[in-house]
Design a protein around this motif. Sequence first.
Motif, PDB file in Angstrom:
ATOM      1  N   UNK A 122      -1.572  12.490  -4.323  1.00 43.05           N
ATOM      2  CA  UNK A 122      -0.692  11.632  -3.531  1.00 43.05           C
ATOM      3  C   UNK A 122       0.909  11.977  -4.171  1.00 43.05           C
ATOM      4  N   UNK A 123       0.864  12.422  -5.343  1.00 41.64           N
ATOM      5  CA  UNK A 123       2.509  12.463  -5.982  1.00 41.64           C
ATOM      6  C   UNK A 123       3.100  13.761  -5.417  1.00 41.64           C
ATOM      7  N   UNK A 124       2.015  14.842  -4.833  1.00 42.23           N
ATOM      8  CA  UNK A 124       2.592  15.938  -4.157  1.00 42.23           C
ATOM      9  C   UNK A 124       2.969  15.628  -2.804  1.00 42.23           C
ATOM     10  N   UNK A 125       2.386  14.528  -2.364  1.00 46.71           N
ATOM     11  CA  UNK A 125       2.474  14.053  -0.792  1.00 46.71           C
ATOM     12  C   UNK A 125       3.756  12.995  -0.618  1.00 46.71           C
ATOM     13  N   UNK A 126       4.089  12.599  -1.893  1.00 48.75           N
ATOM     14  CA  UNK A 126       5.306  11.522  -1.629  1.00 48.75           C
ATOM     15  C   UNK A 126       6.329  11.681  -0.813  1.00 48.75           C
ATOM     16  N   UNK A 179       1.004  -1.091  -0.051  1.00 50.39           N
ATOM     17  CA  UNK A 179       0.039  -0.025  -0.151  1.00 50.39           C
ATOM     18  C   UNK A 179       1.189   1.202  -0.003  1.00 50.39           C
ATOM     19  N   UNK A 180       0.188   2.295  -0.507  1.00 52.72           N
ATOM     20  CA  UNK A 180       1.101   3.700  -0.636  1.00 52.72           C
ATOM     21  C   UNK A 180       2.493   3.394  -1.028  1.00 52.72           C
ATOM     22  N   UNK A 181       2.496   2.727  -2.419  1.00 52.74           N
ATOM     23  CA  UNK A 181       3.758   2.262  -2.826  1.00 52.74           C
ATOM     24  C   UNK A 181       5.009   3.210  -3.069  1.00 52.74           C
ATOM     25  N   UNK A 182       6.003   2.956  -2.641  1.00 51.02           N
ATOM     26  CA  UNK A 182       7.343   3.853  -2.727  1.00 51.02           C
ATOM     27  C   UNK A 182       8.147   3.263  -3.822  1.00 51.02           C
ATOM     28  N   UNK A 183       9.178   4.069  -3.976  1.00 54.38           N
ATOM     29  CA  UNK A 183      10.172   3.519  -5.395  1.00 54.38           C
ATOM     30  C   UNK A 183      10.762   2.079  -5.099  1.00 54.38           C
ATOM     31  N   UNK A 184      10.935   1.783  -3.678  1.00 50.67           N
ATOM     32  CA  UNK A 184      11.578   0.511  -3.446  1.00 50.67           C
ATOM     33  C   UNK A 184      10.663  -0.635  -3.770  1.00 50.67           C
ATOM     34  N   UNK A 185       9.479  -0.682  -3.433  1.00 51.90           N
ATOM     35  CA  UNK A 185       8.512  -1.701  -3.665  1.00 51.90           C
ATOM     36  C   UNK A 185       8.241  -1.702  -5.573  1.00 51.90           C
ATOM     37  N   UNK A 206       2.572  -7.511 -12.823  1.00 50.19           N
ATOM     38  CA  UNK A 206       2.529  -6.708 -11.426  1.00 50.19           C
ATOM     39  C   UNK A 206       1.029  -6.455 -11.169  1.00 50.19           C
ATOM     40  N   UNK A 207       0.526  -6.933  -9.953  1.00 45.80           N
ATOM     41  CA  UNK A 207      -0.846  -6.707  -9.550  1.00 45.80           C
ATOM     42  C   UNK A 207      -1.089  -5.091  -9.702  1.00 45.80           C
ATOM     43  N   UNK A 208      -1.843  -4.676 -10.283  1.00 49.16           N
ATOM     44  CA  UNK A 208      -2.285  -3.030 -10.402  1.00 49.16           C
ATOM     45  C   UNK A 208      -2.345  -2.690  -9.138  1.00 49.16           C
ATOM     46  N   UNK A 209      -1.851  -1.479  -8.682  1.00 48.44           N
ATOM     47  CA  UNK A 209      -1.639  -0.728  -7.528  1.00 48.44           C
ATOM     48  C   UNK A 209      -2.586   0.544  -7.511  1.00 48.44           C
ATOM     49  N   UNK A 210      -3.581   0.690  -7.076  1.00 47.65           N
ATOM     50  CA  UNK A 210      -4.606   2.025  -7.243  1.00 47.65           C
ATOM     51  C   UNK A 210      -3.826   3.201  -6.624  1.00 47.65           C
ATOM     52  N   UNK A 211      -2.756   2.953  -5.830  1.00 47.27           N
ATOM     53  CA  UNK A 211      -2.217   4.118  -5.125  1.00 47.27           C
ATOM     54  C   UNK A 211      -0.967   4.686  -5.689  1.00 47.27           C
ATOM     55  N   UNK A 212      -0.650   4.295  -7.027  1.00 45.61           N
ATOM     56  CA  UNK A 212       0.900   4.752  -7.597  1.00 45.61           C
ATOM     57  C   UNK A 212       0.609   6.136  -7.664  1.00 45.61           C
ATOM     58  N   UNK A 213       1.842   6.766  -7.750  1.00 44.14           N
ATOM     59  CA  UNK A 213       2.062   8.070  -7.764  1.00 44.14           C
ATOM     60  C   UNK A 213       2.544   8.206  -9.132  1.00 44.14           C
ATOM     61  N   UNK A 214       2.740   9.633  -9.524  1.00 50.72           N
ATOM     62  CA  UNK A 214       2.896  10.186 -10.888  1.00 50.72           C
ATOM     63  C   UNK A 214       4.284   9.664 -11.005  1.00 50.72           C
TER      64      UNK A 214
END
Length: 319
Positions: free
Chosen positions: A233-237, A24-30, A50-58
């Motif tokens: 979410x991209x602004x808050x990464x 969840x809330x995927x970062x660059x590492x995952x 890859x299983x689609x992740x709805x929380x991907x950032x820009x």
Amino acid sequence: MTLTVSKAADLLRSMDHVLILTHVRPDGDTVGCAAALCAGLRALGKAAYLLPNPELTENSAPYFLPYAAPADFAPEYVVSTDIASVGLFPENAKSYLGRVDLAVDHHPSFEHFGKANIVRPEAAACGELLYDILAELGPITPAIALPLYVAVSTDTGCFAYANTTPHTHAVAAALMRTGIDYRAVNKTFFRTKSRKRMQLEGAMMNGCEFYDRERVAVLSVPMSLMERFSATESDAEDLSALGPQIQGVDCAVTMRELRPDVWKLSLRTGPRINATEVCQELGGGGHAAAAGCTVESSWDEAKRRILAAISHHAPDYES
């Protein structure tokens, strides 16, 4: 069952029709690990997605989306990357609980939920461990190296965090030698901020509270703040990187409201305080210098609970 690098590579070599999970809330590492593993398996002629992740950032989406699974993909094997616990499975991944054939991670709080597991707690990024596994499977191509560089660079703050080791630099150097455009990665993730992001940071600093002789900083990101600036979410990464930059602070708490009265608490600490031990008191985990947990309560109560946990583990804490 806990595997060595060579055994993990052997297991992956035996798989086909593989689905790879991110947290969840995927970062660059995952994201970087998942994309690199997918590229590596495809280089062996395997079907992998890859299983689609709805929380991907820009920022991370371009590395993920080329490998996203179609709706009708039926996996025979499931692998997770950089997921420390089943509580970090996205909603659409929960149907795979109990079906993870290999879990790859680097967190000390890793729960060993896979049928087979490989973990390296001393690694700065899960990407370091994935590099060693993928190197056993075959040549590290640019298609593998680019997302792995995203993984390693983002989890080390562009190699500035205290978790960075000589092996981290050795892996990064090997990835760079493949000819990837690492400069573009550095520019995107570390040298560019949206105006909304800068407004968020300014508001967070204006509202920052200090405790323990100003060694502990608490920064808050309520939903109302995100709405005020129309931030995404991209602004808050990686907003949790802001607090540790304050002079004199060795424990920074970033409180992000995910839903009404549901707070994601991110801790960044120096050697005086073990972030994992603090967050484990509230049901979370992570690394000694970076950990997190989720608290369902009012902001006042969430702040009280995290400060109480910090005081339990911080030598000479002063209220």
